[in-house]
Design a protein around this motif. Sequence first.
Motif, PDB file in Angstrom:
ATOM      1  N   LEU A 118     -25.249  46.818  13.825  1.00 38.85           N
ATOM      2  CA  LEU A 118     -25.703  47.062  15.190  1.00 38.85           C
ATOM      3  C   LEU A 118     -27.173  46.687  15.213  1.00 38.85           C
ATOM      4  O   LEU A 118     -27.991  47.289  14.521  1.00 38.85           O
ATOM      5  N   ILE A 119     -27.503  45.670  16.000  1.00 35.89           N
ATOM      6  CA  ILE A 119     -28.843  45.115  16.010  1.00 35.89           C
ATOM      7  C   ILE A 119     -29.564  45.579  17.269  1.00 35.89           C
ATOM      8  O   ILE A 119     -29.122  45.305  18.382  1.00 35.89           O
ATOM      9  N   ASN A 120     -30.676  46.291  17.064  1.00 36.78           N
ATOM     10  CA  ASN A 120     -31.481  46.794  18.171  1.00 36.78           C
ATOM     11  C   ASN A 120     -32.514  45.732  18.533  1.00 36.78           C
ATOM     12  O   ASN A 120     -33.316  45.326  17.693  1.00 36.78           O
ATOM     13  N   THR A 121     -32.502  45.304  19.788  1.00 39.81           N
ATOM     14  CA  THR A 121     -33.400  44.241  20.228  1.00 39.81           C
ATOM     15  C   THR A 121     -34.782  44.747  20.609  1.00 39.81           C
ATOM     16  O   THR A 121     -35.703  43.958  20.778  1.00 39.81           O
ATOM     17  N   GLY A 122     -34.933  46.061  20.766  1.00 37.86           N
ATOM     18  CA  GLY A 122     -36.236  46.625  21.073  1.00 37.86           C
ATOM     19  C   GLY A 122     -36.640  46.562  22.531  1.00 37.86           C
ATOM     20  O   GLY A 122     -37.742  46.945  22.896  1.00 37.86           O
ATOM     21  N   ASP A 123     -35.747  46.090  23.391  1.00 42.00           N
ATOM     22  CA  ASP A 123     -36.093  45.996  24.823  1.00 42.00           C
ATOM     23  C   ASP A 123     -35.209  46.903  25.678  1.00 42.00           C
ATOM     24  O   ASP A 123     -35.004  46.646  26.853  1.00 42.00           O
ATOM     25  N   ASN A 124     -34.686  47.968  25.070  1.00 47.56           N
ATOM     26  CA  ASN A 124     -33.839  48.958  25.757  1.00 47.56           C
ATOM     27  C   ASN A 124     -32.525  48.392  26.285  1.00 47.56           C
ATOM     28  O   ASN A 124     -31.904  48.986  27.146  1.00 47.56           O
ATOM     29  N   SER A 125     -32.117  47.233  25.804  1.00 51.68           N
ATOM     30  CA  SER A 125     -30.813  46.702  26.185  1.00 51.68           C
ATOM     31  C   SER A 125     -29.777  47.187  25.176  1.00 51.68           C
ATOM     32  O   SER A 125     -30.103  47.775  24.148  1.00 51.68           O
ATOM     33  N   LYS A 126     -28.535  46.933  25.485  1.00 48.42           N
ATOM     34  CA  LYS A 126     -27.430  47.340  24.612  1.00 48.42           C
ATOM     35  C   LYS A 126     -27.571  46.652  23.256  1.00 48.42           C
ATOM     36  O   LYS A 126     -27.844  45.446  23.195  1.00 48.42           O
ATOM     37  N   PRO A 127     -27.375  47.397  22.154  1.00 50.41           N
ATOM     38  CA  PRO A 127     -27.453  46.758  20.826  1.00 50.41           C
ATOM     39  C   PRO A 127     -26.416  45.650  20.678  1.00 50.41           C
ATOM     40  O   PRO A 127     -25.338  45.703  21.261  1.00 50.41           O
ATOM     41  N   ILE A 128     -26.760  44.652  19.895  1.00 45.20           N
ATOM     42  CA  ILE A 128     -25.862  43.541  19.608  1.00 45.20           C
ATOM     43  C   ILE A 128     -25.003  43.942  18.415  1.00 45.20           C
ATOM     44  O   ILE A 128     -25.518  44.362  17.387  1.00 45.20           O
ATOM     45  N   GLU A 129     -23.675  43.830  18.566  1.00 45.16           N
ATOM     46  CA  GLU A 129     -22.782  44.097  17.436  1.00 45.16           C
ATOM     47  C   GLU A 129     -22.446  42.768  16.777  1.00 45.16           C
ATOM     48  O   GLU A 129     -22.067  41.812  17.443  1.00 45.16           O
ATOM     49  N   ALA A 130     -22.612  42.717  15.470  1.00 40.61           N
ATOM     50  CA  ALA A 130     -22.356  41.484  14.729  1.00 40.61           C
ATOM     51  C   ALA A 130     -21.772  41.834  13.367  1.00 40.61           C
ATOM     52  O   ALA A 130     -21.723  42.996  12.981  1.00 40.61           O
ATOM     53  N   LYS A 131     -21.333  40.805  12.667  1.00 38.93           N
ATOM     54  CA  LYS A 131     -20.813  40.988  11.308  1.00 38.93           C
ATOM     55  C   LYS A 131     -21.754  40.296  10.328  1.00 38.93           C
ATOM     56  O   LYS A 131     -22.327  39.247  10.635  1.00 38.93           O
ATOM     57  N   LEU A 132     -21.871  40.897   9.167  1.00 38.80           N
ATOM     58  CA  LEU A 132     -22.673  40.318   8.103  1.00 38.80           C
ATOM     59  C   LEU A 132     -21.979  39.043   7.640  1.00 38.80           C
ATOM     60  O   LEU A 132     -20.823  39.076   7.230  1.00 38.80           O
ATOM     61  N   SER A 133     -22.667  37.912   7.756  1.00 36.67           N
ATOM     62  CA  SER A 133     -22.017  36.642   7.439  1.00 36.67           C
ATOM     63  C   SER A 133     -22.542  35.990   6.162  1.00 36.67           C
ATOM     64  O   SER A 133     -21.918  35.070   5.646  1.00 36.67           O
ATOM     65  N   TYR A 134     -23.693  36.463   5.652  1.00 40.54           N
ATOM     66  CA  TYR A 134     -24.267  35.830   4.469  1.00 40.54           C
ATOM     67  C   TYR A 134     -25.087  36.859   3.706  1.00 40.54           C
ATOM     68  O   TYR A 134     -25.826  37.650   4.308  1.00 40.54           O
ATOM     69  N   ILE A 135     -24.972  36.843   2.388  1.00 44.24           N
ATOM     70  CA  ILE A 135     -25.804  37.655   1.503  1.00 44.24           C
ATOM     71  C   ILE A 135     -26.399  36.703   0.475  1.00 44.24           C
ATOM     72  O   ILE A 135     -25.669  36.036  -0.256  1.00 44.24           O
ATOM     73  N   SER A 136     -27.710  36.633   0.433  1.00 41.20           N
ATOM     74  CA  SER A 136     -28.375  35.710  -0.485  1.00 41.20           C
ATOM     75  C   SER A 136     -28.128  36.120  -1.931  1.00 41.20           C
ATOM     76  O   SER A 136     -28.176  37.306  -2.265  1.00 41.20           O
ATOM     77  N   PRO A 137     -27.885  35.154  -2.801  1.00 37.03           N
ATOM     78  CA  PRO A 137     -27.696  35.477  -4.215  1.00 37.03           C
ATOM     79  C   PRO A 137     -29.022  35.711  -4.943  1.00 37.03           C
ATOM     80  O   PRO A 137     -29.046  36.086  -6.100  1.00 37.03           O
ATOM     81  N   VAL A 138     -30.143  35.502  -4.241  1.00 37.68           N
ATOM     82  CA  VAL A 138     -31.470  35.620  -4.841  1.00 37.68           C
ATOM     83  C   VAL A 138     -32.276  36.658  -4.073  1.00 37.68           C
ATOM     84  O   VAL A 138     -32.297  36.651  -2.845  1.00 37.68           O
ATOM     85  N   GLY A 139     -32.956  37.552  -4.790  1.00 43.29           N
ATOM     86  CA  GLY A 139     -33.788  38.572  -4.157  1.00 43.29           C
ATOM     87  C   GLY A 139     -35.248  38.152  -4.113  1.00 43.29           C
ATOM     88  O   GLY A 139     -35.641  37.131  -4.668  1.00 43.29           O
ATOM     89  N   SER A 140     -36.049  38.966  -3.460  1.00 41.73           N
ATOM     90  CA  SER A 140     -37.486  38.727  -3.363  1.00 41.73           C
ATOM     91  C   SER A 140     -38.208  39.663  -4.325  1.00 41.73           C
ATOM     92  O   SER A 140     -38.059  40.888  -4.239  1.00 41.73           O
ATOM     93  N   ALA A 141     -39.017  39.117  -5.219  1.00 42.12           N
ATOM     94  CA  ALA A 141     -39.767  39.930  -6.175  1.00 42.12           C
ATOM     95  C   ALA A 141     -40.832  40.755  -5.465  1.00 42.12           C
ATOM     96  O   ALA A 141     -41.138  41.866  -5.878  1.00 42.12           O
ATOM     97  N   ASP A 142     -41.390  40.231  -4.378  1.00 40.67           N
ATOM     98  CA  ASP A 142     -42.466  40.933  -3.662  1.00 40.67           C
ATOM     99  C   ASP A 142     -41.967  42.177  -2.940  1.00 40.67           C
ATOM    100  O   ASP A 142     -42.619  43.207  -2.946  1.00 40.67           O
ATOM    101  N   THR A 143     -40.809  42.086  -2.301  1.00 38.98           N
ATOM    102  CA  THR A 143     -40.321  43.193  -1.473  1.00 38.98           C
ATOM    103  C   THR A 143     -39.175  43.959  -2.101  1.00 38.98           C
ATOM    104  O   THR A 143     -38.756  44.981  -1.559  1.00 38.98           O
TER     105      THR A 143
END
Length: 102
Positions: free
Chosen positions: A33-58
């Motif tokens: 459920l993606i909140n757009t921050g403008d008080n509109s209805k949240p966008i419902e979506a499906k997770l379509s990609y997961i990166s095989p590589v992470g970020s060392a910084d975060t």
Amino acid sequence: KAIFTIADLSTVWIDLSLHRRDLERAKQGDILLINTGDNSKPIEAKLSYISPVGSADTQSTLVRAVVPNNGGPAFPGVFFIARLFFSPKEVSLLGETFALQI
């Protein structure tokens, strides 16, 4: 007729950072459920990609949802906050069978 299209924003990628502690629970197809921050209805979506590589910084990994953008608030450069609902996980019964009452 247009000679070429500079950007086709009819669908938009929404890239999110997933903390590494949640990475093993996330699966393609999980609901966001993606909140757009403008008080509109949240966008419902499906997770379509997961990166095989992470970020060392975060210490996070990039995950992505592809959403239709029918003139909506999703366009490049905008920040979103999303809630990820992990798929249900089967667990074995906890407790002794003699403790159950039917």
